[in-house]
Design a protein around this motif. Structure first.
Motif, mmCIF file in Angstrom:
data_model
loop_
_atom_site.group_PDB
_atom_site.id
_atom_site.type_symbol
_atom_site.label_atom_id
_atom_site.label_comp_id
_atom_site.label_asym_id
_atom_site.label_seq_id
_atom_site.Cartn_x
_atom_site.Cartn_y
_atom_site.Cartn_z
ATOM 1 N N PRO A 62 0.834 -1.211 0.000
ATOM 2 C CA PRO A 62 0.000 0.000 0.000
ATOM 3 C C PRO A 62 0.861 1.251 0.000
ATOM 4 O O PRO A 62 1.988 1.253 0.494
ATOM 5 N N THR A 63 0.342 2.320 -0.582
ATOM 6 C CA THR A 63 1.066 3.595 -0.558
ATOM 7 C C THR A 63 0.676 4.430 0.648
ATOM 8 O O THR A 63 1.396 5.339 1.019
ATOM 9 N N LEU A 66 -0.792 1.491 6.398
ATOM 10 C CA LEU A 66 -1.241 0.103 6.481
ATOM 11 C C LEU A 66 -2.173 -0.093 7.676
ATOM 12 O O LEU A 66 -3.157 -0.822 7.590
ATOM 13 N N LEU A 67 -1.895 0.580 8.778
ATOM 14 C CA LEU A 67 -2.759 0.482 9.949
ATOM 15 C C LEU A 67 -4.163 1.014 9.650
ATOM 16 O O LEU A 67 -5.165 0.381 9.995
ATOM 17 N N GLU A 68 -4.231 2.166 8.993
ATOM 18 C CA GLU A 68 -5.527 2.742 8.634
ATOM 19 C C GLU A 68 -6.301 1.798 7.707
ATOM 20 O O GLU A 68 -7.511 1.608 7.858
ATOM 21 N N TYR A 69 -5.603 1.201 6.759
ATOM 22 C CA TYR A 69 -6.231 0.254 5.839
ATOM 23 C C TYR A 69 -6.852 -0.917 6.605
ATOM 24 O O TYR A 69 -7.999 -1.285 6.370
ATOM 25 N N ILE A 116 -6.651 4.422 0.056
ATOM 26 C CA ILE A 116 -5.512 4.269 0.967
ATOM 27 C C ILE A 116 -4.449 3.388 0.327
ATOM 28 O O ILE A 116 -3.255 3.671 0.425
ATOM 29 N N TRP A 117 -4.862 2.329 -0.345
ATOM 30 C CA TRP A 117 -3.907 1.369 -0.902
ATOM 31 C C TRP A 117 -3.157 1.954 -2.105
ATOM 32 O O TRP A 117 -1.981 1.690 -2.283
ATOM 33 N N THR A 118 -3.836 2.765 -2.936
ATOM 34 C CA THR A 118 -3.223 3.139 -4.211
ATOM 35 C C THR A 118 -2.881 4.602 -4.352
ATOM 36 O O THR A 118 -1.988 4.943 -5.125
#
Length: 122
Positions: A62-63, A66-69, A116-118
């Motif tokens: 992820p860009t 990662l915690l938020e995702y 969040i990921w991209t």
């Protein structure tokens, strides 16, 4: 995340949400159709959990945070079962509407996970 899978999840979540809200507003109580729509959505979210575990190992990290995702993903995965439990305990037309609202919330959360990921930069 996989873009086409995100589109599928958002599409299923919106369809399930609109179906449940409409059926609830016309007075229908929870049925196999409405509970099944949320069960399908939950299966897609479980598949997303598997994808989220495998993707960073496969070279697609992820860009964003990662915690938020993961907070979004776990929260989204808990909403459909919570809506179904509510519907099975209350068994009124409003519980069908609540299941629809939960599905629509999942649609927004899945799209936010895609961002969040991209798109986001941590």
């Amino acid at each position: 995340m996989i873009l086409w899978f995100t589109y599928v999840q958002v599409g299923v979540a919106v369809a399930a949400g609109v179906l449940c809200v409409i059926l609830g507003l016309v007075g229908r109580r929870p049925s196999d159709l409405t509970v099944g729509a949320l069960a399908l959505l939950e299966l897609l979210l479980i598949a997303q959990i598997v994808i989220a575990v495998i993707a960073p190992v496969a070279g697609n990290p992820p860009t964003g945070s990662l915690l938020e995702y993961w907070v979004y993903l776990v929260s989204a995965a808990l909403l459909p079962p919570a809506g179904v439990v509510w519907a099975l305990l209350e068994r009124s037309r409003w519980s069908t509407v609540i299941m629809g609202v939960a599905a629509l919330a999942v649609a927004v959360m899945v799209w936010r996970m895609q961002v969040i990921w991209t798109v986001q930069v941590a």
